[in-house]
Design an enzyme around this catalytic site. Structure first.
Site, PDB file in Angstrom:
ATOM      1  CG  HIS A  39      31.602 -29.767   5.821  1.00  0.00           C
ATOM      2  ND1 HIS A  39      32.737 -30.799   5.747  1.00  0.00           N
ATOM      3  CD2 HIS A  39      30.744 -30.475   6.616  1.00  0.00           C
ATOM      4  CE1 HIS A  39      32.457 -31.651   6.688  1.00  0.00           C
ATOM      5  NE2 HIS A  39      31.208 -31.566   6.884  1.00  0.00           N
ATOM      6  CG  HIS A  81      33.221 -33.767  12.754  1.00  0.00           C
ATOM      7  ND1 HIS A  81      33.697 -34.862  12.889  1.00  0.00           N
ATOM      8  CD2 HIS A  81      32.111 -33.989  12.133  1.00  0.00           C
ATOM      9  CE1 HIS A  81      33.083 -35.750  12.032  1.00  0.00           C
ATOM     10  NE2 HIS A  81      32.163 -35.137  11.379  1.00  0.00           N
TER      11      HIS A  81
END
Length: 290
Positions: A39, A81
């Site tokens: 991730h 992100h």
């Protein structure tokens, strides 16, 4: 569409569905442990969404990495992100008068000045926010595979076409890459529909857990359903597996964010096909233990 869904359900109940993650390795449905996806790179061990994080994942032996893509004020695609630069860079120090420090309000050159590593550990001081082009070339060099998330597409009209153009220019839309090295995901169903309409050969995955009633619709444009681990169950995973996606394969399920042994084993019991984790080594060890 419902005829195809019913046919898929019958196949699943007979136990002969080909449980293969679109373009990837054997899945949990074949008695194999779930695939492990790093991730934002190996983000427990290196600053997230940086080249250092995907290099770390490669050194640890993990081929699949996940990232997030947004767009700068002057139209450059970057790997970040948050929609703000505040958490993962020193933007408050470099540009103190530019609050709330949104990605879309900074040029690529300004973002390139930022330190995206010191917040994580001193040894990563000077690490930069990569452009998507830089990131893709490093993924290619590392022989890795990519789960690419289109982040906040509502903020960036046309970002889907732009991403696909860059991927095409870098050779990522040829058969070899599309067959086994690229999946595009998003929390936005509309964004995935755009990707599917523009480039039907690209595998996609929806981030979330649509209701069972909506799964036939999603199966028209996405190859996978990627929910949070806390929002799924064995029954839900089995139901998703009963549907066939646009590329003729059973819909896959990747659960996030799975960071400890207990959660990894629970995900495996649910029958998910993959887990997205900040700690791929911890999760891999748990999945491989008796």
């Amino acid at each position: 569409m419902y005829a195809r869904a019913v046919a898929a359900i019958v196949t699943a109940l007979l136990g002969v569905a080909a449980f293969l993650l679109p373009g990837s390795d054997a899945r949990a449905g074949d008695g194999q442990p779930p695939l492990v996806i790093a991730h934002r790179g190996a983000s427990a061990y290196a600053p997230e969404n940086t080249l250092a994080a995907i290099d770390k994942a490669a050194r640890m032996g993990f081929s699949w990495v996940e990232n997030d893509v947004q767009r700068t004020k002057d139209g450059e695609l970057v790997v970040l992100h948050d929609d703000s630069l505040r958490r993962t860079t020193d933007v408050e120090e470099v540009f103190p008068n530019r609050a709330p420090w949104k990605v879309k309000d900074f040029t690529a050159a300004e973002i390139a000045r930022l330190d995206a590593g010191s917040w994580f550990a001193p040894r990563y001081a000077g690490t930069r926010v990569p452009t998507l082009e830089q990131y893709m070339r490093r993924v290619e060099r590392n022989h890795e595979k990519l789960l690419l998330e289109i982040k906040n597409p509502e903020l960036y009209p046309g970002i889907e076409r732009q991403i696909l153009k860059l991927l095409g220019n870098d050779g990522w839309l040829d058969h070899r890459h599309l067959a086994g090295r690229l999946v595009v995901q998003s929390f936005s169903a509309d964004s995935l529909k755009i990707v599917h309409d523009l480039k039907p050969a690209v595998r996609t995955a929806y981030l979330g857990a649509p209701t069972v009633a909506h799964l036939p619709e999603y199966a028209q444009f996405t190859d996978g359903i990627n929910p949070s681990l806390g929002s799924v169950s064995t029954g839900y995973v089995s139901t998703v597996h009963a549907f066939t996606g646009p590329h003729g394969k059973t819909l896959s399920v990747f659960a996030w964010t799975v960071d400890d042994a207990g959660a990894a084993r629970r995900a495996a019991r649910y029958g998910v096909d993959g887990v997205i984790t900040n700690k791929p080594d911890v999760v891999q060890a748990a999945l491989q233990s008796p």
